[in-house]
Design an enzyme around this catalytic site. Structure first.
Site, PDB file in Angstrom:
ATOM      1  N   GLU A 133       0.829  -1.201   0.000  1.00  9.43           N
ATOM      2  CA  GLU A 133       0.000   0.000   0.000  1.00  9.43           C
ATOM      3  C   GLU A 133       0.870   1.261   0.000  1.00  9.43           C
ATOM      4  OE1 GLU A 133      -1.922  -2.816   3.088  1.00  9.43           O
ATOM      5  OE2 GLU A 133      -0.006  -2.612   2.050  1.00  9.43           O
ATOM      6  N   ALA A 179      15.984 -50.223   1.208  1.00 13.33           N
ATOM      7  CA  ALA A 179      17.238 -50.628   0.576  1.00 13.33           C
ATOM      8  C   ALA A 179      17.374 -52.139   0.677  1.00 13.33           C
ATOM      9  CB  ALA A 179      18.430 -49.951   1.256  1.00 13.33           C
ATOM     10  N   SER A 237      20.402 -48.904  -2.695  1.00 12.99           N
ATOM     11  CA  SER A 237      19.005 -48.459  -2.849  1.00 12.99           C
ATOM     12  C   SER A 237      18.751 -47.762  -4.180  1.00 12.99           C
ATOM     13  CB  SER A 237      18.640 -47.499  -1.711  1.00 12.99           C
ATOM     14  OG  SER A 237      19.472 -46.358  -1.734  1.00 12.99           O
ATOM     15  N   ARG A 258      10.716 -31.367  -5.168  1.00  8.87           N
ATOM     16  CA  ARG A 258      11.845 -30.690  -4.537  1.00  8.87           C
ATOM     17  C   ARG A 258      11.875 -29.221  -4.936  1.00  8.87           C
ATOM     18  NH1 ARG A 258      17.389 -34.255  -5.300  1.00  8.87           N
ATOM     19  NH2 ARG A 258      16.859 -36.042  -3.981  1.00  8.87           N
ATOM     20  N   GLU A 274      13.917 -35.725   3.106  1.00  4.23           N
ATOM     21  CA  GLU A 274      14.234 -36.835   2.221  1.00  4.23           C
ATOM     22  C   GLU A 274      15.449 -37.596   2.758  1.00  4.23           C
ATOM     23  OE1 GLU A 274      14.749 -37.596  -2.564  1.00  4.23           O
ATOM     24  OE2 GLU A 274      14.375 -35.577  -1.842  1.00  4.23           O
ATOM     25  N   PRO A 276      15.516 -43.490   6.575  1.00  2.00           N
ATOM     26  CA  PRO A 276      14.611 -43.997   7.615  1.00  2.00           C
ATOM     27  C   PRO A 276      14.790 -43.324   8.972  1.00  2.00           C
ATOM     28  CG  PRO A 276      15.516 -45.812   6.332  1.00  2.00           C
ATOM     29  CD  PRO A 276      16.252 -44.578   5.901  1.00  2.00           C
ATOM     30  N   THR A 277      16.018 -43.014   9.366  1.00  2.00           N
ATOM     31  CA  THR A 277      16.231 -42.444  10.697  1.00  2.00           C
ATOM     32  C   THR A 277      15.587 -41.073  10.823  1.00  2.00           C
ATOM     33  OG1 THR A 277      18.296 -43.667  10.960  1.00  2.00           O
ATOM     34  CG2 THR A 277      17.966 -41.761  12.394  1.00  2.00           C
ATOM     35  N   ALA A 333      13.296 -39.660   8.758  1.00  3.39           N
ATOM     36  CA  ALA A 333      11.847 -39.750   8.540  1.00  3.39           C
ATOM     37  C   ALA A 333      11.145 -40.212   9.809  1.00  3.39           C
ATOM     38  CB  ALA A 333      11.555 -40.709   7.390  1.00  3.39           C
TER      39      ALA A 333
END
Length: 340
Positions: free
Chosen positions: A54, A164, A170, A186, A269, A272-273, A275
């Site tokens: 504004e 994996a 993997s 991403r 991403e 496993p640990t 996440a």
């Protein structure tokens, strides 16, 4: 009721808002219209510390040129003094007699502008093209609601839930269509986070890339979480954006720092640990699970302990979508209310 000229002006204000950076402050656009509906000035917010939309528009007018005019703004004019003064007061002092805006400001510190404008004698109309404005500010509004960035946790797995093979390999469980979808997502994130275990094991670049290897114009800022040192020659150190390293397991504190840096969406991403840690902490808003029609068996599960000791404690999810990507399946899900 907003007339056709005001609605057209709001569409233009939304276009202008997109020119501003996405960050800590919302993207906002504004137009000043004459009593006959002609555009007198345009403005938008260019980032923290700069004039709000504004005031940016008013600055392009001669003194008293806005007297009796209408201001059309994508977000409720603020009622807050920070690095800049309250826009509601600036509009009143300029003599604006009517203000049309799309969305109420959801923040406690800046809201109240509409009330202040009315108290100052200006006519105010809210909700004009609100859906379009909500689409524009979706990620910023989400951050205001959550008090932290929106967190997406992604992993790829075999049909039997492995991330994996038993030897740790993997690449690649999923096919090219699934990997292309990951890179597209991403590019939509503000930051991408990986744990040091995955960093040391896979040496990811954490960039968003097209099929030919070229980079998306928009890149998420790389984030490494964990106490292990990041090698000097790690691929992530060649990322086009600066690397942030957090040698801590305090995920809430990390998200607070990322929010302060302007991140709205964080893409986790990191294997496993990491996440599992985000899920266990209740800091996950969306899950992207890419499932490949392959069996691996063995010990390399896609998730570890997330704090579920009995079936009664299971984290219940709502599936948002199921999509086929080549031979693979993408499951998009979110925690149900209370299951964060």
């Amino acid at each position: 009721m907003a007339d056709a000229a005001e609605r057209d002006a709001m569409r233009r204000a939304l276009e202008l808002a997109r020119r501003g950076p996405r960050g800590v402050n919302p993207q906002v656009g504004a137009l000043i219209l004459s009593p006959t509906g002609d555009v007198l000035a345009e403005g938008w917010h260019r980032g923290a510390g700069t004039a709000h939309a504004e005031v940016d528009a008013l600055s392009r007018l001669a003194p008293d040129a806005a007297r009796g005019a209408t201001a059309v703004v994508t977000l409720e004019p603020c009622n807050h003094t920070g690095r800049t003064g309250p826009c509601a007061v600036a509009l009143l002092e300029a003599g604006v007699s009517r203000v049309v805006y799309a969305l109420d400001d959801p923040t406690a510190v800046a809201s109240g502008g509409a009330e202040r404008l009315r108290a100052g004698g200006a006519a105010v109309e809210a909700g004009v093209l609100a859906d379009e404005a909500h689409d524009l500010l979706d990620s910023w509004l989400t951050v205001q609601q959550l008090g932290r960035p929106f967190v997406t946790v992604k992993w790829a797995q075999s049909l039997d839930g492995r991330a994996a093979a038993d030897d740790g390999t993997s690449q690649w469980i999923t096919g090219p269509a699934a990997r292309a979808d990951v890179h597209r997502r991403r590019a939509e994130a503000d930051a991408i986070a990986v744990g040091t275990g995955t960093l040391l094991g896979d040496d990811p670049s954490l960039t968003a890339r097209y099929d030919d290897g070229s980079l998306y114009e928009s890149q998420p800022a790389p984030v490494v979480i964990g106490r292990s040192a990041v090698p000097a020659d790690a691929a992530v150190r060649r990322h086009p954006r600066p690397l942030s390293i957090f040698p801590t397991h305090d995920l809430a504190a990390i998200l607070a720092e990322l929010r302060a840096a302007g991140a709205h969406r964080v893409f986790v991403e990191g294997g496993p640990t990491l996440a599992s840690a985000f899920l266990a902490a209740g800091l996950t808003d969306e899950l992207l699970v890419y499932v490949a029609p392959v069996l691996l068996g063995g010990r390399r599960l896609a998730l570890g302990d997330i704090g579920v000791g009995t079936i009664a404690s299971a984290r219940r999810l709502s599936v948002t979508s199921l999509d086929t990507l080549g031979d693979d399946l993408l499951v998009v899900a979110s925690p149900r209310n209370g299951d964060h």
